[in-house]
Design a protein around this motif. Structure first.
Motif, PDB file in Angstrom:
ATOM      1  N   LEU A  54       0.834  -1.198   0.000  1.00 36.22           N
ATOM      2  CA  LEU A  54       0.000   0.000   0.000  1.00 36.22           C
ATOM      3  C   LEU A  54       0.873   1.255   0.000  1.00 36.22           C
ATOM      4  O   LEU A  54       0.585   2.215  -0.719  1.00 36.22           O
ATOM      5  N   ALA A  55       1.931   1.255   0.774  1.00 39.58           N
ATOM      6  CA  ALA A  55       2.842   2.402   0.816  1.00 39.58           C
ATOM      7  C   ALA A  55       3.452   2.656  -0.562  1.00 39.58           C
ATOM      8  O   ALA A  55       3.564   3.804  -1.001  1.00 39.58           O
ATOM      9  N   SER A  56       3.801   1.600  -1.249  1.00 40.60           N
ATOM     10  CA  SER A  56       4.360   1.732  -2.595  1.00 40.60           C
ATOM     11  C   SER A  56       3.330   2.330  -3.555  1.00 40.60           C
ATOM     12  O   SER A  56       3.643   3.233  -4.336  1.00 40.60           O
ATOM     13  N   ARG A  57       2.090   1.823  -3.491  1.00 43.10           N
ATOM     14  CA  ARG A  57       1.032   2.333  -4.372  1.00 43.10           C
ATOM     15  C   ARG A  57       0.701   3.788  -4.097  1.00 43.10           C
ATOM     16  O   ARG A  57       0.341   4.530  -4.998  1.00 43.10           O
ATOM     17  N   THR A  58       0.791   4.194  -2.830  1.00 41.91           N
ATOM     18  CA  THR A  58       0.438   5.568  -2.464  1.00 41.91           C
ATOM     19  C   THR A  58       1.663   6.479  -2.394  1.00 41.91           C
ATOM     20  O   THR A  58       1.567   7.599  -1.914  1.00 41.91           O
ATOM     21  N   ARG A  59       2.796   5.962  -2.852  1.00 43.55           N
ATOM     22  CA  ARG A  59       4.056   6.717  -2.922  1.00 43.55           C
ATOM     23  C   ARG A  59       4.486   7.264  -1.551  1.00 43.55           C
ATOM     24  O   ARG A  59       4.827   8.429  -1.405  1.00 43.55           O
ATOM     25  N   ARG A  60       4.445   6.396  -0.589  1.00 41.55           N
ATOM     26  CA  ARG A  60       4.932   6.733   0.756  1.00 41.55           C
ATOM     27  C   ARG A  60       6.127   5.832   1.029  1.00 41.55           C
ATOM     28  O   ARG A  60       5.956   4.642   1.231  1.00 41.55           O
ATOM     29  N   ALA A  61       7.293   6.419   1.051  1.00 44.66           N
ATOM     30  CA  ALA A  61       8.507   5.629   1.207  1.00 44.66           C
ATOM     31  C   ALA A  61       9.059   5.649   2.625  1.00 44.66           C
ATOM     32  O   ALA A  61       9.693   4.699   3.060  1.00 44.66           O
ATOM     33  N   ARG A  62       8.800   6.706   3.368  1.00 42.48           N
ATOM     34  CA  ARG A  62       9.411   6.909   4.685  1.00 42.48           C
ATOM     35  C   ARG A  62       8.439   6.555   5.812  1.00 42.48           C
ATOM     36  O   ARG A  62       7.238   6.737   5.701  1.00 42.48           O
ATOM     37  N   ILE A  63       9.001   6.080   6.910  1.00 38.30           N
ATOM     38  CA  ILE A  63       8.183   5.679   8.061  1.00 38.30           C
ATOM     39  C   ILE A  63       7.379   6.861   8.599  1.00 38.30           C
ATOM     40  O   ILE A  63       6.269   6.694   9.096  1.00 38.30           O
ATOM     41  N   SER A  64       7.891   8.062   8.456  1.00 34.41           N
ATOM     42  CA  SER A  64       7.185   9.257   8.930  1.00 34.41           C
ATOM     43  C   SER A  64       5.938   9.560   8.105  1.00 34.41           C
ATOM     44  O   SER A  64       5.109  10.380   8.505  1.00 34.41           O
ATOM     45  N   GLN A  65       5.786   8.897   6.966  1.00 35.23           N
ATOM     46  CA  GLN A  65       4.631   9.125   6.103  1.00 35.23           C
ATOM     47  C   GLN A  65       3.466   8.192   6.429  1.00 35.23           C
ATOM     48  O   GLN A  65       2.407   8.291   5.825  1.00 35.23           O
ATOM     49  N   ILE A  66       3.662   7.303   7.389  1.00 39.80           N
ATOM     50  CA  ILE A  66       2.561   6.443   7.826  1.00 39.80           C
ATOM     51  C   ILE A  66       1.753   7.255   8.841  1.00 39.80           C
ATOM     52  O   ILE A  66       2.079   7.288  10.025  1.00 39.80           O
ATOM     53  N   ASP A  67       0.730   7.917   8.344  1.00 43.40           N
ATOM     54  CA  ASP A  67      -0.084   8.769   9.196  1.00 43.40           C
ATOM     55  C   ASP A  67      -1.493   8.184   9.342  1.00 43.40           C
ATOM     56  O   ASP A  67      -1.780   7.090   8.844  1.00 43.40           O
ATOM     57  N   ILE A  68      -2.358   8.917  10.012  1.00 38.18           N
ATOM     58  CA  ILE A  68      -3.705   8.409  10.281  1.00 38.18           C
ATOM     59  C   ILE A  68      -4.490   8.201   8.992  1.00 38.18           C
ATOM     60  O   ILE A  68      -5.236   7.219   8.867  1.00 38.18           O
ATOM     61  N   ALA A  69      -4.320   9.095   8.022  1.00 36.06           N
ATOM     62  CA  ALA A  69      -5.013   8.925   6.733  1.00 36.06           C
ATOM     63  C   ALA A  69      -4.572   7.621   6.060  1.00 36.06           C
ATOM     64  O   ALA A  69      -5.392   6.900   5.474  1.00 36.06           O
ATOM     65  N   PHE A  70      -3.293   7.310   6.162  1.00 37.01           N
ATOM     66  CA  PHE A  70      -2.773   6.059   5.603  1.00 37.01           C
ATOM     67  C   PHE A  70      -3.400   4.868   6.329  1.00 37.01           C
ATOM     68  O   PHE A  70      -3.824   3.897   5.693  1.00 37.01           O
ATOM     69  N   ILE A  71      -3.485   4.944   7.655  1.00 43.31           N
ATOM     70  CA  ILE A  71      -4.089   3.854   8.441  1.00 43.31           C
ATOM     71  C   ILE A  71      -5.549   3.671   8.053  1.00 43.31           C
ATOM     72  O   ILE A  71      -6.032   2.539   7.926  1.00 43.31           O
ATOM     73  N   ASP A  72      -6.262   4.781   7.863  1.00 47.16           N
ATOM     74  CA  ASP A  72      -7.663   4.686   7.446  1.00 47.16           C
ATOM     75  C   ASP A  72      -7.784   3.943   6.113  1.00 47.16           C
ATOM     76  O   ASP A  72      -8.663   3.091   5.956  1.00 47.16           O
ATOM     77  N   GLN A  73      -6.900   4.263   5.176  1.00 46.69           N
ATOM     78  CA  GLN A  73      -6.930   3.587   3.876  1.00 46.69           C
ATOM     79  C   GLN A  73      -6.560   2.108   4.041  1.00 46.69           C
ATOM     80  O   GLN A  73      -7.182   1.238   3.438  1.00 46.69           O
ATOM     81  N   PHE A  74      -5.557   1.831   4.864  1.00 46.07           N
ATOM     82  CA  PHE A  74      -5.140   0.452   5.123  1.00 46.07           C
ATOM     83  C   PHE A  74      -6.308  -0.364   5.685  1.00 46.07           C
ATOM     84  O   PHE A  74      -6.610  -1.452   5.202  1.00 46.07           O
ATOM     85  N   ARG A  75      -6.977   0.189   6.704  1.00 48.39           N
ATOM     86  CA  ARG A  75      -8.110  -0.505   7.323  1.00 48.39           C
ATOM     87  C   ARG A  75      -9.227  -0.755   6.311  1.00 48.39           C
ATOM     88  O   ARG A  75      -9.807  -1.847   6.265  1.00 48.39           O
ATOM     89  N   ALA A  76      -9.542   0.271   5.519  1.00 49.37           N
ATOM     90  CA  ALA A  76     -10.619   0.140   4.532  1.00 49.37           C
ATOM     91  C   ALA A  76     -10.298  -0.954   3.506  1.00 49.37           C
ATOM     92  O   ALA A  76     -11.162  -1.772   3.169  1.00 49.37           O
TER      93      ALA A  76
END
Length: 192
Positions: A54-76
């Motif tokens: 999911l991080a690759s698809r959403t272009r998030r490479a760094r651990i600091s980019q795992i935010d609440i919006a990312f978690i919401d998408q992950f859960r969904a």
């Protein structure tokens, strides 16, 4: 401002957060060193592989980019079964969210990131899935139709609530006839 922070010893040097993949490798190595079972490590790895995809698809490479919006998408996506995975049960989505929270906490404790990107994340306990259970009439029918050598084992399970795996590992040392107790405890190579 920076000079004042340096003189007061409050200045925090900004470093670039490490790649998510690097933190995942360190986290799994840490869990192995803690002695987690292979099955537990495999569960972590399965969850974190989905996170990396999911991080690759959403272009998030760094651990600091795992935010609440990312978690919401992950859960969904976990709940709906997106990304070529079958839909996960609420308890699994909860456990995966806890694993990701632990990954970010690991990065914080190790000083890999300075600020918590998941600050304010709420992880509500998932509703328990009702487990099937036989009625007393069904248990009586099973015991009445069971033949030796299975009947005593089935009766033991029915009367004690022990699991099959726990019963298989019992030895005579676990049976205390004087107190009418059976001890289900760890053995070499097995934990209840």
């Amino acid at each position: 401002k920076i000079e004042r922070e340096i003189l007061l010893g409050e200045h925090k040097h900004q470093t670039r957060a490490p790649l998510i993949e690097e933190v995942v490798i360190q986290y799994l190595d840490h869990k192995r060193a803690e002695g987690r079972s292979k099955k537990t490590i495999d569960k972590y790895k399965f969850c974190l592989d989905i996170l990396l995809e999911l991080a690759s698809r959403t272009r998030r490479a760094r651990i600091s980019q795992i935010d609440i919006a990312f978690i919401d998408q992950f859960r969904a996506e976990r709940a709906s079964g997106s990304s070529n995975k079958k839909p996960a049960k609420p308890k699994t989505v909860h456990n995966d969210t806890v694993t990701i929270r632990q990954l970010v906490n690991f990065a914080l404790k190790r000083g890999l990131i300075q600020q918590d990107p998941l600050k304010g994340l709420e992880i509500k306990t998932a509703k328990r899935t009702p487990q099937p259970c036989w009625t007393q009439e069904q248990v009586d029918l099973i015991l009445a139709t069971a033949k030796p050598p299975h009947r005593p084992a089935l009766m033991f399970l029915a009367e004690t609530g022990a699991r099959v795996g726990e019963a298989k590992w019992l030895t005579w040392n676990d049976v205390d006839f004087a107190r009418k107790q059976i001890h289900i405890r760890p053995k070499e190579g097995r934990k209840p």
